[in-house]
Design a protein around this motif. Sequence first.
Motif, PDB file in Angstrom:
ATOM      1  N   ALA A   1       0.875  -1.184   0.000  1.00 25.64           N
ATOM      2  CA  ALA A   1       0.000   0.000   0.000  1.00 25.64           C
ATOM      3  C   ALA A   1       0.903   1.223   0.000  1.00 25.64           C
ATOM      4  N   GLU A   2       0.727   2.056  -1.008  1.00 24.94           N
ATOM      5  CA  GLU A   2       1.599   3.229  -1.104  1.00 24.94           C
ATOM      6  C   GLU A   2       0.833   4.508  -0.869  1.00 24.94           C
ATOM      7  N   LEU A   3       1.436   5.404  -0.131  1.00 29.08           N
ATOM      8  CA  LEU A   3       0.910   6.760   0.017  1.00 29.08           C
ATOM      9  C   LEU A   3       2.017   7.733  -0.373  1.00 29.08           C
ATOM     10  N   GLU A   4       1.609   8.839  -0.956  1.00 28.12           N
ATOM     11  CA  GLU A   4       2.576   9.873  -1.342  1.00 28.12           C
ATOM     12  C   GLU A   4       3.010  10.630  -0.084  1.00 28.12           C
ATOM     13  N   GLY A   5       4.317  10.675   0.188  1.00 21.95           N
ATOM     14  CA  GLY A   5       4.818  11.454   1.316  1.00 21.95           C
ATOM     15  C   GLY A   5       5.424  12.757   0.822  1.00 21.95           C
ATOM     16  N   ASP A   6       6.168  13.417   1.689  1.00 24.10           N
ATOM     17  CA  ASP A   6       6.793  14.680   1.285  1.00 24.10           C
ATOM     18  C   ASP A   6       8.301  14.513   1.094  1.00 24.10           C
ATOM     19  N   GLU A   7       8.747  13.268   0.943  1.00 23.12           N
ATOM     20  CA  GLU A   7      10.167  13.013   0.752  1.00 23.12           C
ATOM     21  C   GLU A   7      10.618  13.577  -0.604  1.00 23.12           C
ATOM     22  N   PRO A   8      11.809  14.147  -0.662  1.00 24.88           N
ATOM     23  CA  PRO A   8      12.319  14.701  -1.915  1.00 24.88           C
ATOM     24  C   PRO A   8      12.722  13.617  -2.916  1.00 24.88           C
TER      25      PRO A   8
ATOM     26  N   GLU B   1      22.610   6.031  -3.579  1.00 27.46           N
ATOM     27  CA  GLU B   1      22.675   6.263  -2.131  1.00 27.46           C
ATOM     28  C   GLU B   1      23.888   7.088  -1.716  1.00 27.46           C
ATOM     29  N   ASN B   2      24.901   7.083  -2.570  1.00 27.31           N
ATOM     30  CA  ASN B   2      26.127   7.792  -2.199  1.00 27.31           C
ATOM     31  C   ASN B   2      26.162   9.227  -2.694  1.00 27.31           C
ATOM     32  N   GLN B   3      25.184   9.576  -3.496  1.00 24.79           N
ATOM     33  CA  GLN B   3      25.219  10.912  -4.065  1.00 24.79           C
ATOM     34  C   GLN B   3      24.454  11.895  -3.192  1.00 24.79           C
ATOM     35  N   LEU B   4      25.174  12.594  -2.358  1.00 26.58           N
ATOM     36  CA  LEU B   4      24.571  13.526  -1.415  1.00 26.58           C
ATOM     37  C   LEU B   4      23.926  14.696  -2.148  1.00 26.58           C
ATOM     38  N   PRO B   5      22.849  15.241  -1.588  1.00 25.17           N
ATOM     39  CA  PRO B   5      22.331  16.495  -2.133  1.00 25.17           C
ATOM     40  C   PRO B   5      23.383  17.595  -1.988  1.00 25.17           C
ATOM     41  N   ILE B   6      23.252  18.591  -2.827  1.00 22.15           N
ATOM     42  CA  ILE B   6      24.191  19.721  -2.776  1.00 22.15           C
ATOM     43  C   ILE B   6      23.559  20.848  -1.970  1.00 22.15           C
ATOM     44  N   ILE B   7      24.323  21.366  -1.023  1.00 22.98           N
ATOM     45  CA  ILE B   7      23.857  22.517  -0.236  1.00 22.98           C
ATOM     46  C   ILE B   7      24.181  23.771  -1.045  1.00 22.98           C
ATOM     47  N   THR B   8      23.144  24.434  -1.554  1.00 24.10           N
ATOM     48  CA  THR B   8      23.380  25.588  -2.432  1.00 24.10           C
ATOM     49  C   THR B   8      23.414  26.896  -1.658  1.00 24.10           C
ATOM     50  N   HIS B   9      22.866  26.880  -0.427  1.00 25.08           N
ATOM     51  CA  HIS B   9      22.860  28.102   0.375  1.00 25.08           C
ATOM     52  C   HIS B   9      22.696  27.733   1.844  1.00 25.08           C
TER      53      HIS B   9
ATOM     54  N   ASP C   1      19.503  25.398   1.836  1.00 26.22           N
ATOM     55  CA  ASP C   1      18.835  25.096   0.569  1.00 26.22           C
ATOM     56  C   ASP C   1      19.550  23.908  -0.048  1.00 26.22           C
ATOM     57  N   LEU C   2      18.782  22.887  -0.415  1.00 25.38           N
ATOM     58  CA  LEU C   2      19.348  21.637  -0.923  1.00 25.38           C
ATOM     59  C   LEU C   2      18.829  21.329  -2.314  1.00 25.38           C
ATOM     60  N   THR C   3      19.699  20.811  -3.152  1.00 25.24           N
ATOM     61  CA  THR C   3      19.266  20.218  -4.417  1.00 25.24           C
ATOM     62  C   THR C   3      19.662  18.747  -4.401  1.00 25.24           C
TER      63      THR C   3
ATOM     64  N   GLU D   1      15.237  17.535  -7.273  1.00 21.86           N
ATOM     65  CA  GLU D   1      14.291  18.104  -6.307  1.00 21.86           C
ATOM     66  C   GLU D   1      14.999  19.110  -5.393  1.00 21.86           C
ATOM     67  N   GLN D   2      14.321  20.202  -5.116  1.00 19.36           N
ATOM     68  CA  GLN D   2      14.899  21.209  -4.227  1.00 19.36           C
ATOM     69  C   GLN D   2      14.079  21.295  -2.944  1.00 19.36           C
ATOM     70  N   ARG D   3      14.774  21.472  -1.840  1.00 18.22           N
ATOM     71  CA  ARG D   3      14.110  21.599  -0.550  1.00 18.22           C
ATOM     72  C   ARG D   3      14.840  22.628   0.306  1.00 18.22           C
ATOM     73  N   GLN D   4      14.099  23.191   1.241  1.00 22.36           N
ATOM     74  CA  GLN D   4      14.716  24.054   2.247  1.00 22.36           C
ATOM     75  C   GLN D   4      14.518  23.367   3.607  1.00 22.36           C
ATOM     76  N   TYR D   5      15.611  23.085   4.286  1.00 24.59           N
ATOM     77  CA  TYR D   5      15.547  22.417   5.589  1.00 24.59           C
ATOM     78  C   TYR D   5      16.127  23.340   6.658  1.00 24.59           C
ATOM     79  N   GLU D   6      15.796  23.034   7.907  1.00 24.17           N
ATOM     80  CA  GLU D   6      16.485  23.693   9.022  1.00 24.17           C
ATOM     81  C   GLU D   6      17.231  22.633   9.828  1.00 24.17           C
ATOM     82  N   ARG D   7      18.344  23.039  10.362  1.00 27.11           N
ATOM     83  CA  ARG D   7      19.082  22.133  11.249  1.00 27.11           C
ATOM     84  C   ARG D   7      19.752  22.940  12.351  1.00 27.11           C
TER      85      ARG D   7
END
Lengths: 183, 183
Positions: free
Chosen positions: A136-143, B4-12, B28-30, B35-41
């Motif tokens: 069963a698949e649901l769309e998440g917010d994973e990139p 799995e080894n290809q890390l996202p790039i931190i653009t900002h 800011d991640l690509t 796919e682009q995302r903005q995360y906080e850490r």
Amino acid sequence: MADENQLPIITHRQQVAKSALFGIEQIDLTFSNGEQRQYERMMGSGRGAVMIVPMIDDETLLLVREYCAGTHSYLLGFPKGLIDEGELAEQAANRELQEEIGYGSDKMHQITEMMMAPAFFNAKMTIFLAKNLYSAELEGDEPEPLQVVSWPIKDYKELLQQTDFTEARSIAALMLVRDLLDV
Amino acid sequence: MADENQLPIITHRQQVAKSALFGIEQIDLTFSNGEQRQYERMMGSGRGAVMIVPMIDDETLLLVREYCAGTHSYLLGFPKGLIDEGELAEQAANRELQEEIGYGSDKMHQITEMMMAPAFFNAKMTIFLAKNLYSAELEGDEPEPLQVVSWPIKDYKELLQQTDFTEARSIAALMLVRDLLDV
């Protein structure tokens, strides 16, 4: 020694920093022995979180390898996520399972509740063992799709030795399930 | 699926909040799939931390009950603390032990390293089993003496059921030591 039940009194609270995701609060405390301290803590969403240990059969765990921004690395662990508003913990567990590994569970067993870094957070996570899985698949917010990894539970010592299996709550969940199933 | 080894790039990267103790960074991640995302850490001190499972004899664990500001409650767990500048993890472990329970250890065995909430933190904790304890006290910065609690390791299931023994890293450490000693 202070009476273990006599909590310090919070004499002042103040928000000292805030971002989109996090709020940081400074609190002034007076302990029962009169000592005063100023601490900082994170203001939680109070939503709680779930972690799920899915077993595709009686011998095999499923894990996910996912990008972690804090360490800027891909790490291996059990599916997890925040409880949405109006959801029960078990519902959230079943939703996260479908979003992250493409399975639902007909047999969700609560293992325990645990806290993350209670000196700074009020972050409760409920841990489930999920059996009787169905597709069963649901769309998440994973990139990106998460890499699903299967692992024989009898080889848990090898899993503990993986350099990317290091997350404390995943380790605790693994060892509690191992103990419960007496592997 | 992303390699799995290809890390996202931190653009900002940008600091978006700061308090005396915590810094919050927005990144800011690509991802490798575009796919682009903005995360906080959280921006960590990078100092690392230690947790110590002390055994006063071959059967008995020592724990501390300590005030936790995040939950505003007293919780039971193993002694722990940050590594000071210039200290090795093992030295920090022996210092924390003396500050928190009044014992040093002649036989410190590293169990594992674990990460706390790697989605948001870069916080590594090294876990030690401490045996051959000897009386030795160091002054710590605790506002009050910690209550020391002894617990037979064979009764670990009862410990897991205590409502104030819920901290994820303490649960993981308990279960790893139980497994190591084959209790």
